[in-house]
Design an enzyme around this catalytic site. Sequence first.
Site, PDB file in Angstrom:
ATOM      1  N   TYR A 153       0.790  -1.130  -0.080  1.00  0.00           N
ATOM      2  CA  TYR A 153       0.057   0.104  -0.031  1.00  0.00           C
ATOM      3  C   TYR A 153       0.978   1.236  -0.034  1.00  0.00           C
ATOM      4  O   TYR A 153       1.810   1.325   0.912  1.00  0.00           O
ATOM      5  CB  TYR A 153      -0.963   0.052   1.246  1.00  0.00           C
ATOM      6  CG  TYR A 153      -1.830   1.194   1.377  1.00  0.00           C
ATOM      7  CD1 TYR A 153      -2.838   1.600   0.603  1.00  0.00           C
ATOM      8  CD2 TYR A 153      -1.615   1.952   2.597  1.00  0.00           C
ATOM      9  CE1 TYR A 153      -3.563   2.626   0.690  1.00  0.00           C
ATOM     10  CE2 TYR A 153      -2.311   3.096   2.773  1.00  0.00           C
ATOM     11  CZ  TYR A 153      -3.676   3.391   1.952  1.00  0.00           C
ATOM     12  OH  TYR A 153      -4.042   4.616   1.984  1.00  0.00           O
ATOM     13  N   ASP A 242       9.243   2.807   0.021  1.00  0.00           N
ATOM     14  CA  ASP A 242       8.308   2.962   0.752  1.00  0.00           C
ATOM     15  C   ASP A 242       8.580   2.868   2.279  1.00  0.00           C
ATOM     16  O   ASP A 242       8.241   1.616   2.461  1.00  0.00           O
ATOM     17  CB  ASP A 242       6.837   2.626   0.156  1.00  0.00           C
ATOM     18  CG  ASP A 242       5.563   3.501   0.977  1.00  0.00           C
ATOM     19  OD1 ASP A 242       6.138   3.972   2.155  1.00  0.00           O
ATOM     20  OD2 ASP A 242       4.586   3.167   0.617  1.00  0.00           O
ATOM     21  N   LYS A 270       4.584   8.752   8.904  1.00  0.00           N
ATOM     22  CA  LYS A 270       4.301   8.181  10.320  1.00  0.00           C
ATOM     23  C   LYS A 270       5.041   8.681  11.354  1.00  0.00           C
ATOM     24  O   LYS A 270       5.008   9.641  11.987  1.00  0.00           O
ATOM     25  CB  LYS A 270       3.805   6.584  10.191  1.00  0.00           C
ATOM     26  CG  LYS A 270       2.758   6.252   9.079  1.00  0.00           C
ATOM     27  CD  LYS A 270       2.151   5.021   9.370  1.00  0.00           C
ATOM     28  CE  LYS A 270       1.228   4.752   8.347  1.00  0.00           C
ATOM     29  NZ  LYS A 270      -0.130   4.585   8.646  1.00  0.00           N
TER      30      LYS A 270
HETATM   31  C1  LIG Z   1       3.602   1.881   3.367  1.00  0.00           C
HETATM   32  C2  LIG Z   1       2.552   2.974   3.371  1.00  0.00           C
HETATM   33  N1  LIG Z   1       3.007   3.836   2.586  1.00  0.00           N
HETATM   34  C3  LIG Z   1       2.083   5.011   2.398  1.00  0.00           C
HETATM   35  C4  LIG Z   1       1.123   5.290   3.178  1.00  0.00           C
HETATM   36  C5  LIG Z   1       0.166   6.652   3.117  1.00  0.00           C
HETATM   37  O1  LIG Z   1       0.433   7.400   4.255  1.00  0.00           O
HETATM   38  P1  LIG Z   1      -0.592   8.457   4.821  1.00  0.00           P
HETATM   39  O2  LIG Z   1      -1.750   7.793   5.358  1.00  0.00           O
HETATM   40  O3  LIG Z   1      -0.026   9.239   5.676  1.00  0.00           O
HETATM   41  O4  LIG Z   1      -0.931   9.116   3.616  1.00  0.00           O
HETATM   42  C6  LIG Z   1       0.738   4.353   4.413  1.00  0.00           C
HETATM   43  C7  LIG Z   1      -0.414   4.576   5.227  1.00  0.00           C
HETATM   44  O5  LIG Z   1      -0.749   3.560   5.981  1.00  0.00           O
HETATM   45  C8  LIG Z   1       1.489   3.375   4.342  1.00  0.00           C
HETATM   46  O6  LIG Z   1       1.355   2.046   5.074  1.00  0.00           O
END
Ligand SMILES: Cc1ncc(COP(=O)(O)O)c(C=O)c1O
Length: 434
Positions: A153, A242, A270
């Site tokens: 994700y 990511d 995060k």
């Molecule tokens: C691996 C990963 N990338 C990107 C995101 C997106 O981050 P945000 O919710 O701060 O937009 C998340 C959110 O859970 C994530 O788990």
Amino acid sequence: MDGSRDDRQRERRFDGSRAHRARALRHVAFGVSSTPRANQLPVPLAIERAEGARVVDVDGNSYVDHGLGYGPLILGHSPGGVIAAVHAELARGLRTASVHRGEAELAELIAACVPSAEVSAFVSTGSEAIHLALRVARAGTGRLKVAKFRSNYHGWFDSVHVAGRPGRDGPDALGQDPRAAEALVLFDWGDAGAVEAALDGSYAAVLVEPAAMNAGCFAPPPGFLERLRAATRRHGAMLVFDEVVTGFRVALGGAQEAWGVAPDICVLGKALGAGFPIGAVSGTRAAMSTLMDGRLLHRGTFNGNPACVAAAVACLKELREGGPAVYERLAAAAAGLSAHVAAEAARTGARVCATHVTGALQLFAGVQRMERFADIASADRDLVLRLTGEMLRAGAIALPRGLLYVSTAHGEAELAATRAAITAAMEAFAAEGR
Ligand SMILES: Cc1ncc(COP(=O)(O)O)c(C=O)c1O
């Protein structure tokens, strides 16, 4: 719940949250500010206050919290140093959209912690950071295609919000423009051979969760990241990690430190802000050159928001000053809870298992083992919602999808309470023959 008087009385403990849910549903879309939050059983808790590793709901029930704001609260709730830094920053005025000293300090700290992060650019969320990272990769290479892995994700933007679940490669939300993701090429996470076979001079980037945190806390299989690194180098594509979840969680330097492979670009979010909204795209000078010389437009009113930057600076300083002991504790906590799940599965016969990395573990229900990434298709997603509901009733909060984060605020007393809640939930499952 069999509807007995005792059960009804136990359920009354959630009356305040139920009343709040009914109120919220009248004027807040779906009653929550992010759809998955509505999945919490027995009812999405309305939280009154939170401190350290614990939260208290509007009914006065206290829980050990492993949801931790969906990951950001690496230092637990309301960490003193972060709150003080933000108060001090607010006292200097909001100064939104102005240049301030915090940005340089934060970028220097990130560079000191994260191996590939020579240069950083700030945004407010992980989704935005992914969006910017792909622009950086496309601008830097002059190419369009991006390799993405199924069940990874990368936020909710149309260009990447696809193939979120096993067996479903299309858009993950209603209303998405499917054309926005046309330049993505999908692969199975862990299958470096398929990427090696497909990669050519038309790819701008390989985008990957280096540990698969959204599918269940899987460490990268041996050689996977190394082979992606070599293949992207061979074809002049950028390797984009990511690290929105793994950053500052699996190690101070994230997955790239933990597994020893440095990407061209990494995406942070995060835990970076310890609970304040901030995201970053960080990378090598070569990879970030289009941003560094201003050719690539990087816009956003709230980018580098001083309060959020102050929170991130305080968070990284605290994690750094804690030294290796911080991550030894996060590793031991996740491994200990995971071992407890395995022991209770053997004792009770409940079909529950767990995978873990430093700082997080994932529960799976309806399966006895979760050895390979491909096994996620056999886990029962509805059953894990019920399992986390049973844990909540027993005093510990996991994310509804079965993910438990741990923070530096989780001490032995809290972890013992979590183990007891896991035991209660698994005994309830075993009694139902699950
Ligand atoms: C691996 C990963 N990338 C990107 C995101 C997106 O981050 P945000 O919710 O701060 O937009 C998340 C959110 O859970 C994530 O788990």
